[in-house]
Design a protein around this motif. Structure first.
Motif, PDB file in Angstrom:
ATOM      1  N   ASN A  90       0.917  -1.542  -0.403  1.00 25.19           N
ATOM      2  CA  ASN A  90      -0.530  -0.118  -0.138  1.00 25.19           C
ATOM      3  C   ASN A  90       0.490   1.120   0.118  1.00 25.19           C
ATOM      4  OD1 ASN A  90      -2.157  -1.406  -0.032  1.00 25.19           O
ATOM      5  ND2 ASN A  90      -2.623  -1.340   2.407  1.00 25.19           N
ATOM      6  N   VAL A  91       2.008   1.352   0.691  1.00 27.06           N
ATOM      7  CA  VAL A  91       3.179   2.709   1.311  1.00 27.06           C
ATOM      8  C   VAL A  91       3.918   3.208  -0.391  1.00 27.06           C
ATOM      9  CG1 VAL A  91       4.323   3.883   2.222  1.00 27.06           C
ATOM     10  CG2 VAL A  91       2.301   2.650   2.988  1.00 27.06           C
ATOM     11  N   ILE A  92       4.296   1.585  -0.748  1.00 27.42           N
ATOM     12  CA  ILE A  92       5.112   1.748  -1.622  1.00 27.42           C
ATOM     13  C   ILE A  92       4.711   2.073  -3.217  1.00 27.42           C
ATOM     14  CG2 ILE A  92       6.927   0.596  -3.546  1.00 27.42           C
ATOM     15  CD1 ILE A  92       8.031  -1.311  -1.420  1.00 27.42           C
ATOM     16  N   HIS A  93       2.811   1.262  -3.467  1.00 27.55           N
ATOM     17  CA  HIS A  93       1.922   1.696  -4.600  1.00 27.55           C
ATOM     18  C   HIS A  93       1.632   3.583  -4.557  1.00 27.55           C
ATOM     19  CE1 HIS A  93       0.212   0.927  -8.571  1.00 27.55           C
ATOM     20  NE2 HIS A  93      -1.020   0.919  -7.246  1.00 27.55           N
ATOM     21  N   GLN A  94       1.047   4.203  -3.542  1.00 24.52           N
ATOM     22  CA  GLN A  94       0.696   5.310  -3.513  1.00 24.52           C
ATOM     23  C   GLN A  94       1.814   5.763  -3.141  1.00 24.52           C
ATOM     24  OE1 GLN A  94      -2.313   5.819  -3.566  1.00 24.52           O
ATOM     25  NE2 GLN A  94      -2.586   3.989  -3.623  1.00 24.52           N
ATOM     26  N   SER A  95       3.125   5.473  -2.659  1.00 26.24           N
ATOM     27  CA  SER A  95       4.020   6.350  -2.900  1.00 26.24           C
ATOM     28  C   SER A  95       4.342   6.811  -4.645  1.00 26.24           C
ATOM     29  CB  SER A  95       5.464   5.924  -2.292  1.00 26.24           C
ATOM     30  OG  SER A  95       4.809   5.798  -0.548  1.00 26.24           O
ATOM     31  N   TYR A  96       4.322   5.929  -5.385  1.00 26.51           N
ATOM     32  CA  TYR A  96       4.314   5.921  -7.133  1.00 26.51           C
ATOM     33  C   TYR A  96       3.508   6.219  -7.548  1.00 26.51           C
ATOM     34  CZ  TYR A  96       3.247   4.911 -11.263  1.00 26.51           C
ATOM     35  OH  TYR A  96       2.345   4.206 -12.787  1.00 26.51           O
TER      36      TYR A  96
END
Length: 308
Positions: A90-96
């Protein structure tokens, strides 16, 4: 990182996240995004998407994770795999999706192969079988590292990963069953001294070798790398020094002032025989730890007695 930048610390109340929080404030960064797990459940995809869309952080330190020692990892295999995958996905994808300038993901030295050559070089990852007792956690963390690499390759994201060694420090977990070895021993010796117990039982043979890094040193390294490191390959963070569990127990015994006996329960698993990081890559970039083990243990033992 610009002083006015909006920086999200995922897991800011944990041992690692709180150390990063202290370091950033000390360096003059005050535009910090902080959410407790009750305010933002990082396992919830929609909640994380809404948070990133609303807040638009510039930088992210991903220090949130479900963690524990051998017993916790062996007991809660499904939880360790599912929750860590969910958090980092969740965090990595939303950071992208929300154009974060730079993200740091934190792995763990326990994800190296069980019988990898020592000291552990970065290129040894995925060259052998994992330690069975923490395989689900390790698989999740490996996926996080590979995810950062993949988003860098496919989308050009400046997502970096760091691999800390065993950690201890303020806000550690001192749970009698679910904690790591160093805080577990601190609690055992404190309670044994308090109760005038004749002996303290240490799980395993005492022979395994482990490396320990004070969490404030880790935070210093993370800050340094966020300023100075932009490569796809993850980088080890540690001291480059190790100690046997037996000698660790003797050191904590001395610091605590406990005068009873040590007993080793050899029916309990030892885990990986040795786990020492090769930190030559980090040293070559100009960073070294500052707090030696005995000094660090004295600091956290005093903190434990005062606050726990």
């Amino acid at each position: 990182m610009e002083k006015a930048a909006k920086i999200y610390i995922a897991g800011h109340r944990g041992m690692v996240g709180s150390a990063i929080h202290r370091k950033l404030e000390k360096e003059g960064y005050h535009n910090l995004l902080l959410r407790t797990s009750s305010e933002l459940d990082l396992r919830n995809q929609q909640a994380v998407a809404d948070f990133f869309a609303a807040e638009k952080p510039d930088y992210v330190f991903l220090a949130a994770a479900k963690v524990g020692g051998i017993l916790a990892n062996s007991t809660y295999k499904a939880d360790f795999l599912y929750e860590n995958l969910a958090i980092q996905n969740n965090v990595i994808h939303q950071s992208y999706l929300n154009n974060v300038k730079k993200l740091m993901f934190l792995g763990s030295s326990c994800i190296y192969p069980k019988f990898a050559p020592q000291p552990l070089k970065e290129e040894y990852l995925l060259t052998g079988l994992l330690e069975p007792t923490n395989e689900p956690y390790a698989i999740a963390k490996i996926a996080g590292i590979k995810m950062c690499e993949a988003y860098r390759t496919q989308y050009g994201c400046n997502f970096i990963s760091a691999m800390p060694t065993n950690l201890y420090g303020f806000n550690d977990n001192y749970h009698p069953q679910n904690s790591h070895v160093l805080p577990a021993l601190i609690r055992k010796f404190y309670e044994a001294k308090l109760n005038s117990s004749a002996e303290v039982v240490v799980l395993g043979t005492g022979n395994p070798l482990r490396e320990f890094l004070f969490s404030d040193d880790l935070a210093d390294a993370c800050f340094y790398l966020m300023q100075n490191y932009d490569e796809a390959e993850f980088i080890n963070i540690g001291t480059g020094k190790d100690i046997s569990i037996k000698n660790l127990a003797l050191l904590i015994k001395e610091v605590s002032g406990y005068e009873g006996e040590l007993v080793f329960d050899t029916s309990r698993p030892d885990g990986t025989p040795r786990k020492l990081m090769d930190v030559s890559k980090l040293h070559a970039r100009g960073w070294r730890h500052k707090i030696e083990l005995e000094e660090g243990i004295r600091i956290v033992y005093s903190d434990f007695v005062k606050n726990y």
